[in-house]
Design a protein around this motif. Structure first.
Motif, PDB file in Angstrom:
ATOM      1  N   GLY A  37       1.433   3.214   0.313  1.00 58.83           N
ATOM      2  CA  GLY A  37       2.838   3.399  -0.027  1.00 58.83           C
ATOM      3  C   GLY A  37       3.353   4.817   0.055  1.00 58.83           C
ATOM      4  N   GLY A  38       2.513   5.779   0.426  1.00 63.36           N
ATOM      5  CA  GLY A  38       2.976   7.150   0.571  1.00 63.36           C
ATOM      6  C   GLY A  38       3.901   7.282   1.764  1.00 63.36           C
ATOM      7  N   LEU A  39       5.115   7.795   1.550  1.00 58.94           N
ATOM      8  CA  LEU A  39       6.087   7.852   2.638  1.00 58.94           C
ATOM      9  C   LEU A  39       5.680   8.870   3.702  1.00 58.94           C
ATOM     10  CD1 LEU A  39       9.363   7.593   0.538  1.00 58.94           C
ATOM     11  CD2 LEU A  39       8.292   5.827   1.925  1.00 58.94           C
ATOM     12  N   GLY A  40       5.136   9.995   3.285  1.00 59.80           N
ATOM     13  CA  GLY A  40       4.661  10.972   4.261  1.00 59.80           C
ATOM     14  C   GLY A  40       3.498  10.424   5.069  1.00 59.80           C
ATOM     15  N   GLN A  41       2.594   9.715   4.394  1.00 59.48           N
ATOM     16  CA  GLN A  41       1.453   9.111   5.078  1.00 59.48           C
ATOM     17  C   GLN A  41       1.914   8.055   6.076  1.00 59.48           C
ATOM     18  OE1 GLN A  41      -1.107   6.911   2.451  1.00 59.48           O
ATOM     19  NE2 GLN A  41      -2.864   6.947   3.846  1.00 59.48           N
ATOM     20  N   ALA A  42       2.909   7.248   5.688  1.00 55.59           N
ATOM     21  CA  ALA A  42       3.425   6.219   6.598  1.00 55.59           C
ATOM     22  C   ALA A  42       4.067   6.841   7.827  1.00 55.59           C
ATOM     23  CB  ALA A  42       4.436   5.350   5.858  1.00 55.59           C
ATOM     24  N   ALA A  43       4.858   7.905   7.633  1.00 52.84           N
ATOM     25  CA  ALA A  43       5.499   8.571   8.765  1.00 52.84           C
ATOM     26  C   ALA A  43       4.456   9.157   9.712  1.00 52.84           C
ATOM     27  CB  ALA A  43       6.434   9.663   8.262  1.00 52.84           C
ATOM     28  N   ALA A  44       3.381   9.706   9.149  1.00 53.70           N
ATOM     29  CA  ALA A  44       2.318  10.270   9.981  1.00 53.70           C
ATOM     30  C   ALA A  44       1.629   9.184  10.785  1.00 53.70           C
ATOM     31  CB  ALA A  44       1.310  11.011   9.103  1.00 53.70           C
ATOM     32  N   ARG A  45       1.393   8.019  10.172  1.00 50.32           N
ATOM     33  CA  ARG A  45       0.762   6.906  10.887  1.00 50.32           C
ATOM     34  C   ARG A  45       1.626   6.427  12.045  1.00 50.32           C
ATOM     35  NH1 ARG A  45      -3.054   3.287   8.657  1.00 50.32           N
ATOM     36  NH2 ARG A  45      -4.505   4.432   7.332  1.00 50.32           N
ATOM     37  N   VAL A  46       2.932   6.335  11.799  1.00 47.90           N
ATOM     38  CA  VAL A  46       3.843   5.897  12.863  1.00 47.90           C
ATOM     39  C   VAL A  46       3.838   6.885  14.020  1.00 47.90           C
ATOM     40  CG1 VAL A  46       6.260   5.485  13.444  1.00 47.90           C
ATOM     41  CG2 VAL A  46       5.328   4.577  11.317  1.00 47.90           C
ATOM     42  N   ALA A  47       3.837   8.173  13.721  1.00 48.47           N
ATOM     43  CA  ALA A  47       3.829   9.195  14.767  1.00 48.47           C
ATOM     44  C   ALA A  47       2.529   9.168  15.561  1.00 48.47           C
ATOM     45  CB  ALA A  47       4.035  10.577  14.146  1.00 48.47           C
ATOM     46  N   ALA A  48       1.406   8.892  14.889  1.00 52.01           N
ATOM     47  CA  ALA A  48       0.104   8.917  15.551  1.00 52.01           C
ATOM     48  C   ALA A  48      -0.156   7.664  16.374  1.00 52.01           C
ATOM     49  CB  ALA A  48      -1.010   9.104  14.505  1.00 52.01           C
ATOM     50  N   ASP A  49       0.283   6.499  15.872  1.00 52.80           N
ATOM     51  CA  ASP A  49      -0.017   5.242  16.561  1.00 52.80           C
ATOM     52  C   ASP A  49       1.164   4.283  16.422  1.00 52.80           C
ATOM     53  OD1 ASP A  49      -1.221   3.156  17.849  1.00 52.80           O
ATOM     54  OD2 ASP A  49      -2.751   2.771  16.313  1.00 52.80           O
TER      55      ASP A  49
ATOM     56  N   ARG B 244       0.897   0.234  17.100  1.00 54.75           N
ATOM     57  CA  ARG B 244       0.313  -0.643  16.087  1.00 54.75           C
ATOM     58  C   ARG B 244       1.040  -0.565  14.757  1.00 54.75           C
ATOM     59  NH1 ARG B 244      -6.289   0.081  16.673  1.00 54.75           N
ATOM     60  NH2 ARG B 244      -6.459  -0.619  18.851  1.00 54.75           N
ATOM     61  N   THR B 245       1.444   0.627  14.379  1.00 56.82           N
ATOM     62  CA  THR B 245       1.977   0.820  13.033  1.00 56.82           C
ATOM     63  C   THR B 245       3.394   0.289  12.884  1.00 56.82           C
ATOM     64  OG1 THR B 245       0.645   2.832  12.887  1.00 56.82           O
ATOM     65  CG2 THR B 245       2.310   2.512  11.199  1.00 56.82           C
ATOM     66  N   GLN B 246       4.241   0.497  13.891  1.00 55.05           N
ATOM     67  CA  GLN B 246       5.632   0.056  13.775  1.00 55.05           C
ATOM     68  C   GLN B 246       5.757  -1.450  13.551  1.00 55.05           C
ATOM     69  OE1 GLN B 246       7.342   2.078  17.300  1.00 55.05           O
ATOM     70  NE2 GLN B 246       8.927   2.850  15.912  1.00 55.05           N
ATOM     71  N   PRO B 247       5.106  -2.309  14.348  1.00 55.90           N
ATOM     72  CA  PRO B 247       5.215  -3.754  14.100  1.00 55.90           C
ATOM     73  C   PRO B 247       4.662  -4.155  12.734  1.00 55.90           C
ATOM     74  CG  PRO B 247       4.379  -3.341  16.305  1.00 55.90           C
ATOM     75  CD  PRO B 247       4.353  -2.035  15.593  1.00 55.90           C
ATOM     76  N   ALA B 248       3.568  -3.513  12.300  1.00 57.10           N
ATOM     77  CA  ALA B 248       2.988  -3.845  11.000  1.00 57.10           C
ATOM     78  C   ALA B 248       3.941  -3.473   9.869  1.00 57.10           C
ATOM     79  CB  ALA B 248       1.644  -3.130  10.827  1.00 57.10           C
ATOM     80  N   LEU B 249       4.551  -2.281   9.961  1.00 59.76           N
ATOM     81  CA  LEU B 249       5.514  -1.878   8.943  1.00 59.76           C
ATOM     82  C   LEU B 249       6.742  -2.791   8.943  1.00 59.76           C
ATOM     83  CD1 LEU B 249       5.636   2.042   9.085  1.00 59.76           C
ATOM     84  CD2 LEU B 249       4.917   0.617   7.160  1.00 59.76           C
TER      85      LEU B 249
END
Length: 507
Positions: A440-452, A455-460
């Motif tokens: 649930g960390g917003l900074g962590q989520a943004a970093a995941r989206v930028a890196a991958d 995969r991350t966008q559809p899951a979110l």
């Protein structure tokens, strides 16, 4: 000659004088900041979450505590204004709101920001009802409709301009300016209020229901704290969060028992036994829980999943406010003609149709589609809240109106607090289920989206869709109390110029 003069003076008594328009402008200037603040901050939540390294269930408190503090002081307005006077209390409330804004802008941690948002809410909660009281006394009953239409402007424009203003500030300056911007506007309103607002005599006032205030505010706050902690706990039945939830409910139940016995309770809970009032309050609570929660989700979706700027997010949120603006006037006229029972369910169905679109949301849905759905959500809100409130007052006597107004305002703010806390918890748990290791960390989520992003966008997006389905369930549930609203009461039209009768019977 006498008749001619009387006829000349009577119409002028109903004209909005320059003095009344000036008073209305001062009240609007002071009130608009408190209403805009609720919508401006939502757009900034992703930025605040990243800057303070906060989770979704933590950052939602920035919105939740403001609404909760706002609600807690509304029932005190009548008692405090009689003790202190409306003008000094309005000025003091605005000063407290400005102090909270200054401190919120200077916040050094998420805990400090949440604490100062409480101060903002405590100051802001009384400003609008006090302003309405001042104008009601100045305008008189013959001009109340036109005066209140002026005061209602901030409520109509805030959902349209608030997100855009917030997005522009966050996108081009520090998030701190979403709070600092209140200071020059507030200073102007204070200067005008000191000079222009009329003074009113102080009265002794009744005894404050301090026990009721502690029980209700403490119960709701404890329940919401337990709900937020569910998002952090390993299991939903963890002892700490579950205990807080049960304690909060118990305190609210004790408040109800106390209010039924107290001679002058904080809120007259007997009003909820009236069919019209109870159904209207339940509609506002259930639908408000859903739609205030949606207001939290949308900026997070647009900025985390779609990678949009705060300003782009604010522009994409305009259709909701525009939908409400388009629907509210039509809904009011239809309610007068057909009654709230026919209008409010249609509004709920409109909101339901818009929310369905977000239940199946993906990572690349076209913006025109999302905007159209959001327009329906706003139209549903505009066609529901105002007509249901009109139905709530239908069967009340004049002496019951102030208590009823406070009670409905409290219900609406509690609905907002509950909606933001609940959907934040559901979203955080959905994200954790979709993306293991992301808590649930917003900074962590943004970093995941930028890196991958693949995969991350559809899951979110799937996690957001699951959360919107919870909002959909609450929206659909609002149909039950909406269909219980009383039918329109047909009464004989009073003679021209005579005041309309006020019913003194159960709805």
């Amino acid at each position: 000659m006498t008749t001619s003069n009387t006829e000349a003076v009577a119409p002028r008594a109903q004209v909005l004088t320059r003095e009344i328009i000036t008073l209305a402008a001062v009240v609007v200037l002071g009130s608009i900041m408190t209403i805009l603040d609720a919508t401006i901050v939502n757009v900034a939540l992703p930025t605040l979450g990243r800057d303070f390294h906060a989770s979704i269930t933590t950052i939602q408190w920035v919105s939740t505590v403001y609404l909760l503090a706002f609600a807690s002081v509304i029932p005190l307005t009548g008692w405090a204004s009689e003790r202190i006077g409306t003008k000094p209390l309005w000025i003091a409330s605005l000063a407290v709101f400005m102090a909270g804004s200054l401190l919120a802008g200077l916040s050094w941690s998420i805990g400090a920001l949440i604490a100062f948002r409480v101060l903002q809410g405590l100051g802001g909660g009384m400003i609008m009802p006090l302003g309405q009281t001042i104008l009601a006394r100045a305008a008189g009953p013959q001009r109340m409709g036109r005066v209140m239409s002026i005061v209602g402007v901030p409520m109509l424009l805030a959902p349209i301009f608030g997100p855009v203003i917030g997005g522009a500030i966050v996108g081009n300056a520090s998030w701190r300016w979403i709070f600092f911007i209140n200071l020059p506007v507030g200073a102007l309103a204070l200067a005008l209020a000191v000079r222009l607002l009329p003074s009113s005599p102080r009265r002794g006032g009744g005894r404050l229901d301090a026990l009721g205030l502690v029980l209700l505010s403490g119960g709701v706050a404890t329940f919401l704290y337990g709900l937020a902690e569910v998002g952090r706990a390993g299991t939903p039945t963890a002892a700490g969060p579950l205990g807080a939830l049960l304690l909060g409910l118990a305190l609210v139940v004790v408040f109800v028992v106390h209010a039924l016995r107290a001679p002058n309770p904080l809120i007259d809970v007997r009003l909820f036994a009236r069919r019209g009032f109870g159904a209207a309050a339940a509609t506002n609570l259930v639908l408000g829980t859903a739609l205030f929660g949606v207001a939290l989700l949308l900026p997070l979706y647009f900025q985390l999943v779609r990678g949009l700027t705060p300003l782009e997010t604010g522009l994409l949120l305009i259709p909701q406010g525009f939908g409400a603006l388009c629907a509210i006037g039509v809904a009011g006229a239809m309610t007068d003609r057909f009654g709230a029972r026919r209008v409010v369910p249609v509004g709920v169905l409109l909101a339901l149709a818009g929310t369905v679109a977000y239940g199946g949301i993906g990572a690349h849905d076209p913006y025109w589609y999302l905007g159209g759905a959001l327009f329906l959500v706003g139209a549903g809100l505009g066609a529901t809240i105002t007509p249901s409130m009109a139905a709530a007052f239908e069967g009340l006597s004049r002496r019951e109106v102030p208590q009823a107004t406070s009670a409905l305002n409290v219900v609406q703010r509690i609905a907002g607090s509950l909606g933001t806390a609940l959907l934040a918890v559901v979203l955080q748990r959905s994200i954790t289920a979709e993306i293991p290791g992301l808590h649930g960390g917003l900074g962590q989520a943004a970093a995941r989206v930028a890196a991958d992003p693949a995969r991350t966008q559809p899951a979110l997006a799937h996690a957001f869709g699951a959360t919107f389905w919870v909002a959909l369930v609450f929206t659909a549930a609002a149909l039950v109390p909406a269909l219980m609203l009383p039918k329109r009461q047909r009464a004989a039209r009073p003679p021209h110029g005579a005041p309309a009768p006020v019913a003194d019977r159960h709805g």
